[in-house]
Motif scaffolding. Structure first.
Motif, short mmCIF file in Angstrom:
data_model
loop_
_atom_site.label_atom_id
_atom_site.label_comp_id
_atom_site.label_asym_id
_atom_site.label_seq_id
_atom_site.Cartn_x
_atom_site.Cartn_y
_atom_site.Cartn_z
N ILE A 106 -2.22 12.39 10.42
CA ILE A 106 -0.98 12.74 11.11
C ILE A 106 0.22 12.20 10.34
O ILE A 106 1.21 12.90 10.16
CB ILE A 106 -0.98 12.20 12.55
N LYS A 107 0.12 10.95 9.89
CA LYS A 107 1.22 10.31 9.17
C LYS A 107 0.61 9.47 8.06
O LYS A 107 -0.17 8.56 8.31
CB LYS A 107 2.03 9.43 10.12
N ALA A 108 0.95 9.80 6.81
CA ALA A 108 0.44 9.04 5.68
C ALA A 108 1.22 7.73 5.57
O ALA A 108 2.43 7.71 5.78
CB ALA A 108 0.58 9.84 4.38
N GLY A 109 0.51 6.67 5.25
CA GLY A 109 1.16 5.39 5.04
C GLY A 109 1.91 5.41 3.73
O GLY A 109 1.62 6.21 2.84
N GLY A 110 2.88 4.52 3.60
CA GLY A 110 3.69 4.47 2.38
C GLY A 110 2.90 3.96 1.20
O GLY A 110 1.80 3.44 1.32
N ALA A 111 3.47 4.14 0.05
CA ALA A 111 2.87 3.61 -1.17
C ALA A 111 2.96 2.10 -1.11
O ALA A 111 3.58 1.54 -0.21
CB ALA A 111 3.61 4.15 -2.38
N ILE A 112 2.35 1.44 -2.07
CA ILE A 112 2.39 -0.01 -2.08
C ILE A 112 3.84 -0.44 -2.04
O ILE A 112 4.65 -0.03 -2.85
CB ILE A 112 1.68 -0.58 -3.31
N SER A 113 4.15 -1.24 -1.08
CA SER A 113 5.53 -1.63 -0.83
C SER A 113 5.83 -3.00 -1.38
O SER A 113 4.98 -3.88 -1.41
CB SER A 113 5.77 -1.62 0.69
N HIS A 159 6.69 1.55 11.89
CA HIS A 159 5.99 0.93 10.76
C HIS A 159 5.53 2.01 9.78
O HIS A 159 5.08 3.08 10.19
CB HIS A 159 4.78 0.13 11.25
N ASP A 160 5.61 1.73 8.50
CA ASP A 160 5.19 2.67 7.46
C ASP A 160 3.68 2.54 7.24
O ASP A 160 3.23 2.04 6.21
CB ASP A 160 5.97 2.42 6.17
N ILE A 161 2.91 2.98 8.25
CA ILE A 161 1.46 2.87 8.22
C ILE A 161 0.84 4.25 8.41
O ILE A 161 1.53 5.21 8.75
CB ILE A 161 0.93 1.91 9.31
N SER A 162 -0.46 4.34 8.20
CA SER A 162 -1.18 5.59 8.40
C SER A 162 -1.51 5.78 9.87
O SER A 162 -1.90 4.84 10.55
CB SER A 162 -2.49 5.57 7.61
N VAL A 163 -1.36 7.02 10.33
CA VAL A 163 -1.77 7.39 11.68
C VAL A 163 -2.66 8.62 11.52
O VAL A 163 -2.29 9.58 10.87
CB VAL A 163 -0.57 7.71 12.59
N VAL A 164 -3.86 8.54 12.10
CA VAL A 164 -4.82 9.63 11.95
C VAL A 164 -5.36 10.06 13.31
O VAL A 164 -5.27 9.32 14.29
CB VAL A 164 -6.01 9.24 11.04
N ARG A 165 -5.90 11.26 13.35
CA ARG A 165 -6.60 11.74 14.54
C ARG A 165 -8.09 11.56 14.25
O ARG A 165 -8.55 11.87 13.15
CB ARG A 165 -6.27 13.21 14.79
#
Length: 173
Positions: A106-113, A159-165
């Motif tokens: 659903i939402k890809a997390g950001g690259a290495i920050s 938060h710049d994190i991954s969200v998945v179904r």
């Protein structure tokens, strides 16, 4: 959701994992503060990769685990680390409850920050909480499960994190 390198997690077996991405660290701390310390963890396909977020659904194995974060500790900053530096990461002890399958990113997390972990978030008294939906009138249609699930995890949007179904996998005897 979190991505793991090298070794998979299995339901019923505790595992300590080190989280270094500041956005994931902040999200885990907030989940603990809210009493919702659960996440999905998936093994990275590239055993040499090291990421705490999922940027591409094809970079992780489809089957992972739904895990409870039972405790967190500050990760060591290593030699030469200064006490005054911002926290570099944390060690989270995970207890996997069941196997899950990722169906959609659903939402890809950001690259290495390179961002630093922010100091403790404001107290709940200062943060406005979302207003619960009005009680439905008799005979009104039930709100769908997806919108209810999104509301429960809405605090993770900042938060710049991954969200998945995901879907639960049946336990095999």
């Amino acid at each position: 959701m979190s991505a793991l390198a090298r070794r998979p997690l299995f339901p019923g077996f505790y595992k300590a994992v080190v989280v270094r991405n500041p956005a994931v660290v902040a999200a885990i701390k907030e989940m603990m503060k809210r009493g919702q310390p659960y996440l999905g963890a998936f093994l990275l396909k590239d055993e040499h990769a090291d990421s705490d977020v999922i940027t591409n659904i094809d970079s992780v194995h489809q089957v992972g685990v739904f895990a409870q974060v039972t405790s967190v500790f500050a990760a060591n900053s290593g030699p030469g680390g200064k006490e005054s530096d911002q926290e570099e990461g944390l060690t989270a002890v995970l207890y996997p409850h069941r196997r899950i399958r990722i169906t959609d990113l659903i939402k890809a997390g950001g690259a290495i920050s390179t961002a630093k972990v922010e100091p403790a978030a404001p107290t709940e008294e200062q943060e406005p909480l979302p207003t619960p939906p009005a009680t439905p009138e008799p005979g009104a249609a039930e709100p769908d499960a997806v919108s209810h699930a999104i509301m429960q995890t809405a605090f993770l949007d900042k938060h710049d994190i991954s969200v998945v179904r995901v879907e639960n996998l049946a336990t095999q005897p």
